[in-house]
Motif scaffolding. Structure first.
Motif, PDB file in Angstrom:
ATOM      1  N   VAL A 229       0.870  -1.188   0.000  1.00 23.11           N
ATOM      2  CA  VAL A 229       0.000   0.000   0.000  1.00 23.11           C
ATOM      3  C   VAL A 229       0.898   1.227   0.000  1.00 23.11           C
ATOM      4  O   VAL A 229       1.820   1.337   0.798  1.00 23.11           O
ATOM      5  CB  VAL A 229      -0.929   0.024   1.231  1.00 23.11           C
ATOM      6  CG1 VAL A 229      -1.649   1.364   1.339  1.00 23.11           C
ATOM      7  CG2 VAL A 229      -1.931  -1.122   1.171  1.00 23.11           C
ATOM      8  N   ASN A 230       0.625   2.120  -0.915  1.00 20.42           N
ATOM      9  CA  ASN A 230       1.364   3.377  -0.981  1.00 20.42           C
ATOM     10  C   ASN A 230       0.356   4.507  -1.083  1.00 20.42           C
ATOM     11  O   ASN A 230      -0.338   4.651  -2.101  1.00 20.42           O
ATOM     12  CB  ASN A 230       2.312   3.388  -2.180  1.00 20.42           C
ATOM     13  CG  ASN A 230       3.263   4.561  -2.159  1.00 20.42           C
ATOM     14  OD1 ASN A 230       2.845   5.715  -2.167  1.00 20.42           O
ATOM     15  ND2 ASN A 230       4.564   4.287  -2.130  1.00 20.42           N
ATOM     16  N   LEU A 231       0.242   5.277  -0.038  1.00 21.82           N
ATOM     17  CA  LEU A 231      -0.778   6.328   0.022  1.00 21.82           C
ATOM     18  C   LEU A 231      -0.524   7.427  -1.006  1.00 21.82           C
ATOM     19  O   LEU A 231      -1.465   8.064  -1.471  1.00 21.82           O
ATOM     20  CB  LEU A 231      -0.820   6.915   1.430  1.00 21.82           C
ATOM     21  CG  LEU A 231      -1.144   5.911   2.553  1.00 21.82           C
ATOM     22  CD1 LEU A 231      -1.109   6.603   3.908  1.00 21.82           C
ATOM     23  CD2 LEU A 231      -2.496   5.256   2.321  1.00 21.82           C
ATOM     24  N   SER A 232       0.741   7.643  -1.338  1.00 27.63           N
ATOM     25  CA  SER A 232       1.053   8.672  -2.335  1.00 27.63           C
ATOM     26  C   SER A 232       0.528   8.270  -3.712  1.00 27.63           C
ATOM     27  O   SER A 232      -0.100   9.067  -4.411  1.00 27.63           O
ATOM     28  CB  SER A 232       2.565   8.907  -2.397  1.00 27.63           C
ATOM     29  OG  SER A 232       3.055   9.389  -1.173  1.00 27.63           O
ATOM     30  N   TYR A 233       0.784   7.019  -4.096  1.00 26.86           N
ATOM     31  CA  TYR A 233       0.305   6.573  -5.403  1.00 26.86           C
ATOM     32  C   TYR A 233      -1.225   6.537  -5.449  1.00 26.86           C
ATOM     33  O   TYR A 233      -1.834   6.874  -6.471  1.00 26.86           O
ATOM     34  CB  TYR A 233       0.864   5.192  -5.735  1.00 26.86           C
ATOM     35  CG  TYR A 233       2.352   5.188  -5.998  1.00 26.86           C
ATOM     36  CD1 TYR A 233       2.956   6.207  -6.730  1.00 26.86           C
ATOM     37  CD2 TYR A 233       3.164   4.168  -5.516  1.00 26.86           C
ATOM     38  CE1 TYR A 233       4.329   6.212  -6.968  1.00 26.86           C
ATOM     39  CE2 TYR A 233       4.533   4.157  -5.742  1.00 26.86           C
ATOM     40  CZ  TYR A 233       5.103   5.185  -6.461  1.00 26.86           C
ATOM     41  OH  TYR A 233       6.450   5.183  -6.696  1.00 26.86           O
ATOM     42  N   GLU A 234      -1.850   6.145  -4.370  1.00 27.24           N
ATOM     43  CA  GLU A 234      -3.314   6.111  -4.352  1.00 27.24           C
ATOM     44  C   GLU A 234      -3.890   7.508  -4.529  1.00 27.24           C
ATOM     45  O   GLU A 234      -4.848   7.716  -5.285  1.00 27.24           O
ATOM     46  CB  GLU A 234      -3.804   5.472  -3.054  1.00 27.24           C
ATOM     47  CG  GLU A 234      -3.514   3.981  -2.983  1.00 27.24           C
ATOM     48  CD  GLU A 234      -4.138   3.310  -1.776  1.00 27.24           C
ATOM     49  OE1 GLU A 234      -4.885   3.986  -1.024  1.00 27.24           O
ATOM     50  OE2 GLU A 234      -3.887   2.101  -1.575  1.00 27.24           O
ATOM     51  N   ALA A 235      -3.293   8.474  -3.841  1.00 27.59           N
ATOM     52  CA  ALA A 235      -3.757   9.852  -3.990  1.00 27.59           C
ATOM     53  C   ALA A 235      -3.521  10.348  -5.415  1.00 27.59           C
ATOM     54  O   ALA A 235      -4.389  10.992  -6.013  1.00 27.59           O
ATOM     55  CB  ALA A 235      -3.036  10.749  -2.985  1.00 27.59           C
ATOM     56  N   PHE A 236      -2.358  10.036  -5.953  1.00 23.33           N
ATOM     57  CA  PHE A 236      -2.013  10.467  -7.314  1.00 23.33           C
ATOM     58  C   PHE A 236      -2.997   9.885  -8.327  1.00 23.33           C
ATOM     59  O   PHE A 236      -3.473  10.594  -9.229  1.00 23.33           O
ATOM     60  CB  PHE A 236      -0.590  10.028  -7.633  1.00 23.33           C
ATOM     61  CG  PHE A 236      -0.112  10.436  -9.001  1.00 23.33           C
ATOM     62  CD1 PHE A 236       0.184  11.760  -9.280  1.00 23.33           C
ATOM     63  CD2 PHE A 236       0.029   9.497 -10.003  1.00 23.33           C
ATOM     64  CE1 PHE A 236       0.624  12.142 -10.536  1.00 23.33           C
ATOM     65  CE2 PHE A 236       0.476   9.858 -11.259  1.00 23.33           C
ATOM     66  CZ  PHE A 236       0.772  11.184 -11.533  1.00 23.33           C
TER      67      PHE A 236
END
Length: 994
Positions: A229-236
């Motif tokens: 899980v990578n919150l930065s990629y999900e937001a992007f």
């Protein structure tokens, strides 16, 4: 009940419902009055005007707008008496209401890893998870400057980092934060600046570009994986449906953003720097809407002629041209918005806006750029941007046409009144006679604006007195306080009293003889200055072309031609070029045999030498904002081709020295550096046009002191490698990973379409892509090198992994291993006689080039220096002086041999039919220190001519003096001081962005 009544009732109900979930301490306020603004000139949208009309609002909404409205009895009426109403402006580039971004404390130790805790991106400058709406707070202090400039809503975001997160559209009222947030997630923001991050990466513009590109690829890969899980990629990923706004700081960045947009199919809105006119064709080519500041530079203080000489012609021309930027954009049908960002003094916003209108920007385009265009771009056109029934009551009331002389009186936001400047209804301006016991019928003038008058009383002072007007009460006094007066205006007469320097009071009367007629503050009695549109040169600086050169049909007669072919040097021979190519070489050529129906020129070259143009195999000119991506041991993902600077005046300087092409190399800060760019010195062209089409790809490797950071300082001991042994392991490790990566992709590509759907693709890695290209002989290595042992080591690494080192550059100990280099099929690009500038070059000798050349190694002499790049003919001559190399062989070291090393010898490097017409005319033997370049052609286009050069110098002096004269009479009192500028010249070991 009529429609108007129904609207009013619904508005009242909505107002109550909007607050029903908030507890009330006391009695709930339900009074929601209707306001009627009558007798107004209402511009409801660009090009749509209602004269002598009425605007009805209630709460935060517009109820109606028309020339004839039935005003409800309970309405509160504002008689505007001819004042103007416009939709409030919208700013798409702001950080209003957000916490200040602060630089962390300086730490002398480098930071290579992110210190941000949580499941976020590995680089602190990549933080798409930041949401402006979560940290927004209504800013009671800073909203006033926006309101005074006519803004009612702003798109605010955190102005920090490369991927900055999402912005939120907010109103500028004093209501609650809940009500002021109009669109929570309104746009995603990008830039090439890493901001306050102390993390080492990126250290260059090309590093920032590569990081953006890799993030797009990683986000796409993230969608198909389930291991992390990578919150930065999900937001992007979630933000990709939003408008995408890319902030740039340089007009050259337009083409850089366009390449990213094209590669990843993203429609960007680009926030520019106000100099779009310099690269208007590239701006048009992006097809992107843009946001521009009105950051027109102040004039410089040029009273001191010697100090004024420090000012470049480029800065002078940009000062004169800046106000035309929005006009040029409008003329080219580019959708643009205007922002208040980038102004040092927010009070200059309306002044600069009105100045652009005075210069030719239409009022319709000006209003659209501040209202309908921004609201459309962010999908807010249903609530703001025009004055229409049902939209938010965001509007400004102005004294006059806001784009000419108008001042903002009030700014209504969400139906809430904000008084900017109290309306001065009484006009006291005029020409008077002043009468008192001391002064008998002395003239006094009151001019300026109706609300901000200037009093001139020559009996007291030759400059304006300090004046203050409130309704019909006028105070005016001298600067030193020796005269202070107060009076009251009634029907053209001002009565009052004053106190003189002795403290005695006197009564006075001022009788108006005639009224003062206010002129447009931008009118100029010199129509030539007003109407003159500055000409943008290519580039817009000294020696820039007014018209780009074109290739011509030319016959060069009776020249001494250095062919670099088997025919050697031809005497009293002719050369014909046409359409950018060499058409014929020989004796007594008849141009009519080649140009039956075409015009041609003839140049008598009987006293001149004609050669192919010089090619610099190792150069660092024409590079923007960093020559090294020094943050890690391998930066193969970065590309010099992304950061070519076509404005670098070293391009023209080197043309004057006969150089026509160069390989622009990454520096030597890491063992595996970045991809190079091979360009022709096409002065006046854009960055992409400078690249040589279909040239093979090259990449910079490096060995020695720089890559192990032995000369970086005592605290640069964290990045691997720190030893020459470690450098070898970097190469092995990188290529082992590249081979494994290559296998994964080969397997995936071998799957059927059905099986690919079941198996996610490998993660695409820009760094490994470049290394795989090396393994596949699709990209070739130029390696910075000095010491024999390391050169041997890298050839061994290459042999064991199945590739070849194309070129060892510098190679100052090459003479020791010339035979091994020949066996490996490596070329050499060396200095002529540099030595002892650091420890690892102590064994350098001036015979190196000759020894290598005699051993059968393809040998070139390079510059690695902006200054040396314009006298490489002298460097070649040293091979004759020191090593006894023949003149023809020495000349090939700066022409044909570098062409061979760059795999371009099929199109340049010698005088041969069919090759590019990249030629130079010399006054003498080109190896002579007395030889001068007479002309330089690139693709058959005349890029340098010694006579035209003198004409350009004269033209530039005249242009300089013309603009200095304008600057001297400029009325702006806040003039910039002039400081000397240091020219930034890159070298291999420069590690930071400029």
């Amino acid at each position: 009940m009529n429609i108007a009544r129904i609207i009013i009732v619904l508005a009242l109900v909505n107002q109550v419902l909007a607050q029903e979930n908030f507890p009330v301490n006391g009695v709930l306020e339900t009074f929601d009055p209707i306001y009627a603004f009558t007798n107004a000139n209402i511009i409801s949208s660009p090009g749509v005007e209602f004269k002598n009309s009425t605007l009805l609002i209630q709460g935060e909404k517009i109820l109606a707008l028309d020339t004839q409205l039935n005003i409800p009895k309970e309405a509160i009426i504002y008689d505007l008496d001819g004042d103007y109403i416009y939709p409030s402006f919208i700013d798409l580039y702001s950080n209003y209401g957000l916490p200040e971004i602060k630089q962390g404390e300086y730490n002398y130790r480098p930071q290579y890893k992110s210190r941000k805790k949580g499941a976020y991106h590995w680089n602190e400058a990549i933080h798409p998870e930041v949401n402006a709406s979560e940290v927004f707070k209504t800013d009671m202090k800073n909203k006033d400057s926006y309101l005074a400039n006519g803004f009612g809503a702003v798109l605010t975001h955190v102005k920090d980092g490369i991927l900055r997160g999402s912005g939120t559209l907010v109103s500028l009222s004093t209501k609650s934060d809940h009500e002021n947030i109009l669109i929570k997630n309104c746009a995603a923001f990008y830039s090439f600046k890493k901001g306050v991050s102390k993390q080492k990466s990126p250290t260059s513009l090309m590093g920032s570009i590569a990081l953006v590109r890799q993030t797009f690829l990683d986000a796409e890969w993230y969608k198909s994986q389930k291991k992390q899980v990578n919150l930065s990629y999900e937001a992007f990923i979630n933000q990709q449906s939003l408008p995408q706004i890319f902030a740039i700081n340089d007009e050259l960045d337009y083409s850089r953003v366009y390449k990213i947009a094209d590669e990843f199919e993203v429609d960007f809105i680009i926030k520019g720097n106000g100099k779009e006119y310099l690269r208007i064709d590239e701006v048009i080519n992006t097809e992107c809407p843009i946001i521009i500041p009105l950051n027109f530079p102040n004039a410089y203080d040029v009273t001191n002629p010697e100090v004024a000489d420090w000012l470049s012609l480029q800065k002078l021309k940009n000062w004169e041209s800046a106000a035309y930027n929005p006009i040029i954009l409008a003329e080219n049908n580019i959708d643009f918005c205007i922002t208040a960002a980038d102004l040092k003094d927010s009070k200059k916003f309306l002044t600069n806006l009105q100045f652009s209108v005075a210069k030719g920007l239409t009022k319709k385009d000006a209003l659209a750029s501040l209202t309908t265009t921004p609201s459309f771009l962010i999908g807010a056109g249903n609530i703001i941007g025009t004055l229409e029934k049902g939209k938010l009551a965001n509007f400004i009331i102005t004294s006059d046409d806001i784009f000419v002389n108008g001042e903002v009186y009030e700014n209504w936001v969400l139906g809430q009144q904000h008084i900017v400047k109290k309306k001065q209804r009484i006009d006291v301006r005029g020409y008077y006679n002043f009468k008192s016991e001391e002064f008998k019928n002395k003239p006094i003038i009151i001019k300026g604006s109706i609300s901000d008058p200037e009093v001139i009383f020559y009996e007291i002072d030759s400059i304006s007195l300090i004046a203050n007007l409130s309704e019909n009460n006028l105070n005016f006094s001298s600067i030193d306080g020796s005269f202070r007066a107060i009076g009251k205006f009634r029907k053209g007469i001002i009565n009052g009293r004053y106190q003189n320097q002795n403290g005695k009071y006197y009564n006075f009367d001022m009788h108006m003889d005639s009224v003062f007629i206010e002129k447009n503050k931008y009118e100029n009695t010199n129509s030539n200055i007003t109407n003159y549109r500055p000409i943008v040169w290519f580039p817009n600086k000294a020696y820039g072309f007014e018209q780009l050169p074109i290739s011509k049909n030319i016959l060069f007669k009776n020249a001494t031609i250095w062919t670099n072919e088997d025919s050697g040097i031809l005497y009293n021979s002719d050369l014909i070029i046409s359409k950018g190519k060499i058409l014929a070489v020989g004796d007594l050529l008849n141009p009519l045999d080649y140009f039956k129906d075409e015009a041609f020129e003839t140049i008598d070259a009987s006293t001149m030498h004609l050669t192919s143009g010089i090619i610099d195999e190792h150069s660092h000119i024409a590079i923007s904002r960093g020559v090294n991506e020094a943050s890690k041991s391998s930066s193969a993902e970065v590309r010099i081709g992304d950061v070519i600077n076509p404005n670098d005046h070293n391009i023209y300087r080197q043309l004057s020295g006969g150089t026509v092409a160069a390989q622009l190399l990454h520096g030597s800060a890491n063992p595996i550096g970045g991809q190079s760019a091979i360009i022709k010195l096409r002065w006046g062209a854009n960055a992409e046009e400078m690249k040589i089409k279909n040239a093979d790809g090259f990449i910079k490797f490096a060995l020695g002191e720089n890559v192990k950071q032995s000369n970086w300082g005592d605290y640069e001991n964290e990045r691997f490698p720190q030893t020459r042994m470690g450098v070898e392991q970097v190469f092995y490790d990188a290529f082992y990973k590249a081979k494994e990566y290559q296998k994964k992709w080969e397997y995936y590509n071998s799957l059927t379409i059905k099986d690919r759907k079941k198996n996610p693709p490998p993660r695409e890695d820009l760094e490994l892509n470049a290394l795989v290209e090396i393994l596949s002989s699709e990209r070739f290595i130029t390696c910075h090198s000095y010491v024999q042992s390391e050169i041997n080591m890298l050839m061994h690494v290459a042999d064991s992994l199945g590739f070849t080192i194309n070129t060892f550059t510098h190679i100052l100990e090459g003479y020791k291993i010339a035979k091994k280099m020949k066996e490996h099929q490596a070329g050499a690009s060396t200095f002529s006689d540099w030595w002892a500038y650091k420890f690892e070059v102590n064994d350098a000798i001036p015979y190196n080039a000759t020894i290598l050349n005699n051993a059968g190694v393809i040998t070139a002499i390079n510059s690695d220096d902006a200054e040396m790049g314009r006298r490489l003919n002298h460097e070649a001559a040293k091979a004759v002086k020191y090593g006894g190399t023949t003149q023809e062989a020495a000349w090939k070291m700066v022409t044909l041999n570098p062409a061979k090393l760059l795999h371009l010898d099929d199109q340049m490097g010698s005088i041969k039919i069919g090759k590019d017409a990249d030629i130079v005319l010399w006054s003498k033997n080109p190896l002579s220190i007395y030889a001068k370049v007479v002309q330089t052609y690139v693709d058959g286009k005349l890029m340098f001519d010694e006579k035209i050069n003198e004409q350009l110098q004269s033209r530039d002096r005249q242009e300089r003096m013309r603009i200095l004269k304008l600057m001297s009479v400029d009325k702006n009192k806040k003039k910039q001081s002039i400081k000397p500028e240091l020219e930034k010249l890159y070298h291999c070991d420069d590690r930071d962005e400029e």
